[in-house]
Enzyme design. Sequence first.
Site, PDB file in Angstrom:
ATOM      1  N   CYS A   1      -9.424  -6.067  -8.592  1.00  0.00           N
ATOM      2  CA  CYS A   1     -10.065  -5.183  -7.616  1.00  0.00           C
ATOM      3  C   CYS A   1      -9.674  -3.714  -7.769  1.00  0.00           C
ATOM      4  O   CYS A   1     -10.173  -2.862  -7.043  1.00  0.00           O
ATOM      5  CB  CYS A   1      -9.745  -5.663  -6.205  1.00  0.00           C
TER       6      CYS A   1
ATOM      7  N   HIS B   1      -7.783   0.684   0.491  1.00  0.00           N
ATOM      8  CA  HIS B   1      -8.277  -0.558  -0.128  1.00  0.00           C
ATOM      9  C   HIS B   1      -8.709  -1.515   0.982  1.00  0.00           C
ATOM     10  O   HIS B   1      -9.794  -2.079   0.927  1.00  0.00           O
ATOM     11  CB  HIS B   1      -7.191  -1.174  -1.000  1.00  0.00           C
TER      12      HIS B   1
ATOM     13  N   GLU C   1      -0.563  -2.369   3.075  1.00  0.00           N
ATOM     14  CA  GLU C   1      -1.084  -1.038   2.739  1.00  0.00           C
ATOM     15  C   GLU C   1      -0.682  -0.008   3.789  1.00  0.00           C
ATOM     16  O   GLU C   1      -0.365   1.138   3.450  1.00  0.00           O
ATOM     17  CB  GLU C   1      -2.602  -1.075   2.591  1.00  0.00           C
TER      18      GLU C   1
ATOM     19  N   LYS D   1     -14.868  -0.708   3.336  1.00  0.00           N
ATOM     20  CA  LYS D   1     -15.236  -2.109   3.105  1.00  0.00           C
ATOM     21  C   LYS D   1     -15.715  -2.774   4.383  1.00  0.00           C
ATOM     22  O   LYS D   1     -16.357  -3.825   4.332  1.00  0.00           O
ATOM     23  CB  LYS D   1     -14.052  -2.891   2.520  1.00  0.00           C
TER      24      LYS D   1
ATOM     25  N   HIS E   1     -16.484  -6.090  -0.032  1.00  0.00           N
ATOM     26  CA  HIS E   1     -15.574  -5.957  -1.173  1.00  0.00           C
ATOM     27  C   HIS E   1     -16.322  -6.289  -2.461  1.00  0.00           C
ATOM     28  O   HIS E   1     -16.596  -7.463  -2.756  1.00  0.00           O
ATOM     29  CB  HIS E   1     -14.386  -6.898  -0.981  1.00  0.00           C
TER      30      HIS E   1
ATOM     31  N   PHE F   1      -5.553  -8.491  -7.465  1.00  0.00           N
ATOM     32  CA  PHE F   1      -4.796  -9.693  -7.803  1.00  0.00           C
ATOM     33  C   PHE F   1      -4.080  -9.459  -9.129  1.00  0.00           C
ATOM     34  O   PHE F   1      -4.628  -8.855 -10.053  1.00  0.00           O
ATOM     35  CB  PHE F   1      -5.733 -10.889  -7.955  1.00  0.00           C
TER      36      PHE F   1
END
Length: 431
Positions: free
Chosen positions: A176, A316, A327, A349, A354, A417
């Site tokens: 991502c 994010h 975050e 998002k 996403h 990831f």
Amino acid sequence: MPISHTQKPDEQRVVITGMGALTPLGMSVEALWQNVCQGKSGIKYITRVDEAERTCKIGGEIPEFNPELYIDKKEARRMDRFTQFAVGAATEAFKQAKLADENGALTIDPTRFGVVVGSGAGGITTIDDQIRACLNKGFNRCSPFLVPMMITDMASGRLSILFGAKGPNFAVVTACATGTDAIGEGMRMIQLGEVDVVMAGGAEAPLNAVSIAGFAAARTLSMRADDPTLASRPFDESRDGFVMSEGAGIVVLESLAHAKARSATILAEVAGYGRSSDANDVVAPCADGEGASRAMVLALRNAGIEASAIGSINAHATSTKLGDIAETKAMKRVFAESSQAVPPVSATKSMHGHMLGATGAVEGILAICSLNHQILPPTINLDNADPECDLDYVPNVARHLTPQQRLNYAMSNSFGFGGHNASLIFTHAPN
């Protein structure tokens, strides 16, 4: 603090002269920006997957997308949907950058024109389709286009062919964080003197039965089905996972010297780029945000600015329980010694979902739009903030900045990831 980006020679300063986006919020950057400012959600019930195979009912589709608007029907059929998206977004960016004359001939040196476009999963829809075909009809019925359709570098390769870019051409794959890293790597190619112009970004088309089943099995997807528009809710106490979407974001990068020489319209400057690894877990982020904070600090150092110069952050913020808290802690770590508190944070998002490998590039584009319009996008569906998420997330309504609140530097963060962390800093076009 290292040398400021403004003190670097024009050959090493990197600017953006074109942007393109295909998202659940529209078929252009303009449509995306207008819908984001209005706080609209692009999340709907999924239609591309048979109901019996849907382990999750909601997602960010682009139902109006027609690849034949950009390429002929025969070529479109030989591309996975993620590559088709890349072509669509790149076409918009290419036209805005005005890299060709009225007859379509390149006006730049093709050997100094590179492409860096990645994807998290590449042609996974083609893989899904062809496995079914082989199992149902026999392996001798496999498509001869399976390999060139499924491999992740094919979006980059196709753009190189389509636009005549003969410089370096490759894909970045950092889950991502892909779109953000692609822009950062394109920036570095220019600064190393390898190229003058780079088309960079990400594309993703993950809305198929296998992808959805995999993320659902990992318990990372939101399972809200009563109202899809309310499902993506970053930092909200009732969040239950991310909403998967499809789309693409592409930008045209140039050295400032090259852009000036051809009198290009400059949209923004890429001031800084930083990347790091959590070295922690395949899926879960560092709980204290240490890895993510290092990427942000490295981006600040690369830009040669203090944290206090940052006026907004596009987070994010996937809407997962662990990710949003980590975050938030990461941002606090970065600004802990700053004369300024953590600046306003937008989680877009919440509206476009996403887009995995594409989302960093799309969010970078939105950060640039914020700079140019002096508007901070909202984080919609933020009704009751998680007690551990206690920053200013621009809840529910876009914020129009006053001249006294002028936004000069915007940060955009992406985490993937595998522990990938990437951060970009954008600023206004140089005078």
